[in-house]
Design a protein around this motif. Structure first.
Motif, PDB file in Angstrom:
ATOM      1  N   ILE A  72       0.527  -0.977   0.185  1.00 15.19           N
ATOM      2  CA  ILE A  72       0.170   0.182   0.256  1.00 15.19           C
ATOM      3  C   ILE A  72       1.535   1.391  -0.271  1.00 15.19           C
ATOM      4  O   ILE A  72       0.888   2.252  -0.489  1.00 15.19           O
ATOM      5  N   GLY A  73       2.263   1.588   0.436  1.00 14.54           N
ATOM      6  CA  GLY A  73       2.712   2.147   0.532  1.00 14.54           C
ATOM      7  C   GLY A  73       3.558   2.886  -0.395  1.00 14.54           C
ATOM      8  O   GLY A  73       3.914   1.835  -1.447  1.00 14.54           O
ATOM      9  N   GLN A  74       4.410   3.409  -0.514  1.00 13.09           N
ATOM     10  CA  GLN A  74       5.097   4.480  -1.591  1.00 13.09           C
ATOM     11  C   GLN A  74       6.532   3.435  -1.518  1.00 13.09           C
ATOM     12  O   GLN A  74       6.861   2.944  -1.331  1.00 13.09           O
ATOM     13  N   MET A  75       6.682   2.207  -3.162  1.00 13.99           N
ATOM     14  CA  MET A  75       8.188   2.545  -3.021  1.00 13.99           C
ATOM     15  C   MET A  75       9.170   3.215  -3.199  1.00 13.99           C
ATOM     16  O   MET A  75       8.923   4.213  -2.900  1.00 13.99           O
ATOM     17  N   ASP A  76      10.438   2.570  -3.249  1.00 12.91           N
ATOM     18  CA  ASP A  76      11.221   3.216  -2.725  1.00 12.91           C
ATOM     19  C   ASP A  76      11.277   4.830  -3.469  1.00 12.91           C
ATOM     20  O   ASP A  76      12.323   5.841  -3.397  1.00 12.91           O
ATOM     21  N   ASN A  77      11.152   4.058  -4.422  1.00 13.32           N
ATOM     22  CA  ASN A  77      11.842   4.748  -6.130  1.00 13.32           C
ATOM     23  C   ASN A  77      10.214   5.973  -6.180  1.00 13.32           C
ATOM     24  O   ASN A  77       9.889   6.748  -7.213  1.00 13.32           O
ATOM     25  N   GLY A  78       9.725   6.189  -5.105  1.00 14.73           N
ATOM     26  CA  GLY A  78       8.413   7.271  -4.920  1.00 14.73           C
ATOM     27  C   GLY A  78       6.968   6.556  -6.025  1.00 14.73           C
ATOM     28  O   GLY A  78       6.177   7.585  -5.929  1.00 14.73           O
ATOM     29  N   LYS A  79       6.811   4.732  -6.534  1.00  9.18           N
ATOM     30  CA  LYS A  79       6.183   4.822  -6.942  1.00  9.18           C
ATOM     31  C   LYS A  79       5.020   4.226  -6.136  1.00  9.18           C
ATOM     32  O   LYS A  79       5.543   2.967  -5.067  1.00  9.18           O
ATOM     33  N   TYR A  80       4.518   3.679  -6.920  1.00 12.51           N
ATOM     34  CA  TYR A  80       2.962   2.167  -6.362  1.00 12.51           C
ATOM     35  C   TYR A  80       3.591   0.933  -6.412  1.00 12.51           C
ATOM     36  O   TYR A  80       3.446   1.611  -7.482  1.00 12.51           O
ATOM     37  N   VAL A  81       2.957  -0.373  -5.984  1.00 10.69           N
ATOM     38  CA  VAL A  81       2.475  -1.608  -6.393  1.00 10.69           C
ATOM     39  C   VAL A  81       1.640  -1.605  -7.677  1.00 10.69           C
ATOM     40  O   VAL A  81       0.865  -0.717  -7.628  1.00 10.69           O
ATOM     41  N   HIS A  82       2.011  -2.237  -8.660  1.00 10.74           N
ATOM     42  CA  HIS A  82       0.459  -2.662  -9.310  1.00 10.74           C
ATOM     43  C   HIS A  82      -0.226  -3.179  -8.710  1.00 10.74           C
ATOM     44  O   HIS A  82      -0.231  -3.670  -8.010  1.00 10.74           O
ATOM     45  N   GLU A  83      -1.825  -2.176  -8.990  1.00  9.02           N
ATOM     46  CA  GLU A  83      -2.968  -2.904  -8.245  1.00  9.02           C
ATOM     47  C   GLU A  83      -3.193  -4.667  -8.015  1.00  9.02           C
ATOM     48  O   GLU A  83      -3.579  -4.884  -7.078  1.00  9.02           O
ATOM     49  N   GLU A  84      -2.401  -5.098  -9.638  1.00  9.85           N
ATOM     50  CA  GLU A  84      -2.452  -6.739  -9.336  1.00  9.85           C
ATOM     51  C   GLU A  84      -1.818  -7.610  -8.029  1.00  9.85           C
ATOM     52  O   GLU A  84      -2.671  -8.121  -7.651  1.00  9.85           O
ATOM     53  N   LEU A  85      -0.141  -6.833  -7.901  1.00  8.47           N
ATOM     54  CA  LEU A  85      -0.060  -7.034  -6.552  1.00  8.47           C
ATOM     55  C   LEU A  85      -1.331  -7.146  -5.760  1.00  8.47           C
ATOM     56  O   LEU A  85      -1.367  -8.134  -4.746  1.00  8.47           O
ATOM     57  N   ILE A  86      -1.883  -6.600  -4.883  1.00  7.58           N
ATOM     58  CA  ILE A  86      -2.836  -6.518  -4.047  1.00  7.58           C
ATOM     59  C   ILE A  86      -3.721  -6.933  -4.138  1.00  7.58           C
ATOM     60  O   ILE A  86      -4.029  -8.068  -3.543  1.00  7.58           O
ATOM     61  N   HIS A  87      -4.115  -7.358  -5.554  1.00  8.85           N
ATOM     62  CA  HIS A  87      -5.763  -7.880  -5.348  1.00  8.85           C
ATOM     63  C   HIS A  87      -5.031  -9.086  -5.183  1.00  8.85           C
ATOM     64  O   HIS A  87      -5.878 -10.304  -5.257  1.00  8.85           O
ATOM     65  N   GLN A  88      -3.717 -10.454  -5.567  1.00 13.10           N
ATOM     66  CA  GLN A  88      -3.489 -11.258  -5.357  1.00 13.10           C
ATOM     67  C   GLN A  88      -2.996 -11.626  -3.653  1.00 13.10           C
ATOM     68  O   GLN A  88      -3.593 -12.958  -3.826  1.00 13.10           O
ATOM     69  N   LEU A  89      -2.850 -10.974  -3.150  1.00  9.96           N
ATOM     70  CA  LEU A  89      -3.607 -10.648  -1.484  1.00  9.96           C
ATOM     71  C   LEU A  89      -4.889 -11.634  -1.379  1.00  9.96           C
ATOM     72  O   LEU A  89      -4.888 -12.448  -0.551  1.00  9.96           O
ATOM     73  N   ILE A  90      -5.531 -10.756  -2.130  1.00  7.78           N
ATOM     74  CA  ILE A  90      -6.665 -10.797  -1.265  1.00  7.78           C
ATOM     75  C   ILE A  90      -7.841 -12.302  -2.374  1.00  7.78           C
ATOM     76  O   ILE A  90      -7.765 -13.022  -2.177  1.00  7.78           O
ATOM     77  N   MET A  91      -7.788 -11.247  -4.383  1.00  8.06           N
ATOM     78  CA  MET A  91      -8.326 -12.072  -4.791  1.00  8.06           C
ATOM     79  C   MET A  91      -8.272 -11.847  -5.769  1.00  8.06           C
ATOM     80  O   MET A  91      -8.173 -10.214  -6.526  1.00  8.06           O
ATOM     81  N   PRO A  92      -7.742 -12.956  -6.702  1.00 10.10           N
ATOM     82  CA  PRO A  92      -7.485 -12.029  -7.909  1.00 10.10           C
ATOM     83  C   PRO A  92      -8.229 -12.223  -8.942  1.00 10.10           C
ATOM     84  O   PRO A  92      -9.610 -12.187  -8.884  1.00 10.10           O
ATOM     85  N   MET A  93      -7.482 -10.542  -9.651  1.00  8.86           N
ATOM     86  CA  MET A  93      -8.177  -9.461 -10.983  1.00  8.86           C
ATOM     87  C   MET A  93      -9.001 -10.571 -11.715  1.00  8.86           C
ATOM     88  O   MET A  93      -7.936 -11.306 -12.085  1.00  8.86           O
ATOM     89  N   ARG A  94     -10.106 -10.443 -13.026  1.00  6.41           N
ATOM     90  CA  ARG A  94     -10.727 -10.872 -13.548  1.00  6.41           C
ATOM     91  C   ARG A  94     -10.922 -11.990 -13.234  1.00  6.41           C
ATOM     92  O   ARG A  94     -10.504 -13.497 -14.327  1.00  6.41           O
ATOM     93  N   LYS A  95     -11.286 -12.777 -11.864  1.00  4.93           N
ATOM     94  CA  LYS A  95     -11.284 -14.266 -12.153  1.00  4.93           C
ATOM     95  C   LYS A  95     -12.461 -14.611 -11.739  1.00  4.93           C
ATOM     96  O   LYS A  95     -13.093 -13.333 -10.106  1.00  4.93           O
ATOM     97  N   THR A  96     -13.020 -15.654 -11.147  1.00  4.01           N
ATOM     98  CA  THR A  96     -14.721 -15.737 -10.505  1.00  4.01           C
ATOM     99  C   THR A  96     -13.936 -16.151  -9.568  1.00  4.01           C
ATOM    100  O   THR A  96     -12.822 -17.325  -9.487  1.00  4.01           O
ATOM    101  N   SER A  97     -15.204 -16.945  -8.068  1.00  2.00           N
ATOM    102  CA  SER A  97     -14.911 -17.572  -7.517  1.00  2.00           C
ATOM    103  C   SER A  97     -15.170 -19.592  -7.889  1.00  2.00           C
ATOM    104  O   SER A  97     -14.660 -19.611  -6.965  1.00  2.00           O
ATOM    105  N   GLU A  98     -15.984 -19.745  -8.540  1.00  8.59           N
ATOM    106  CA  GLU A  98     -16.028 -20.517  -9.431  1.00  8.59           C
ATOM    107  C   GLU A  98     -14.548 -20.988  -9.739  1.00  8.59           C
ATOM    108  O   GLU A  98     -13.336 -22.209 -10.315  1.00  8.59           O
ATOM    109  N   GLU A  99     -13.486 -20.276 -10.517  1.00 10.50           N
ATOM    110  CA  GLU A  99     -12.108 -20.058 -10.563  1.00 10.50           C
ATOM    111  C   GLU A  99     -10.825 -20.367  -9.895  1.00 10.50           C
ATOM    112  O   GLU A  99      -9.858 -20.660 -10.990  1.00 10.50           O
TER     113      GLU A  99
END
Length: 82
Positions: free
Chosen positions: A41-68
């Motif tokens: 969630i925080g800024q990386m050393d280079n001042g940028k933020y991580v891609h949203e997909e990384l956060i989704h991978q922790l909770i629920m993968p993007m573009r997937k349904t619960s059946e998948e």
């Protein structure tokens, strides 16, 4: 009856140990998810933020349904609240 009580006590002790092990595993899993989420969630050393997909991978993968997605992949132990 004494043998019955002795065996029952031994089996119940094993069941209790399994419950403790499952709980420790669950709590450790949640801790890792929360630690990574806090880092992402925080800024990386280079001042940028991580891609949203990384956060989704922790909770629920993007573009997937619960059946998948397997139960383990979507069970971060976190509740999402809008």
């Amino acid at each position: 009856m004494d043998l019955y009580q002795k065996k029952l006590k031994a089996y119940l002790k094993k069941a209790e140990d399994f419950k403790k092990s499952d709980l420790a595993s669950y709590v450790s899993h949640r801790r890792v998810i929360l630690d990574l989420l806090e880092k992402y969630i925080g800024q990386m050393d280079n001042g940028k933020y991580v891609h949203e997909e990384l956060i989704h991978q922790l909770i629920m993968p993007m573009r997937k349904t619960s059946e998948e997605v397997s139960t383990d992949a979507s069970t971060s132990g976190l509740l999402i609240k809008d």
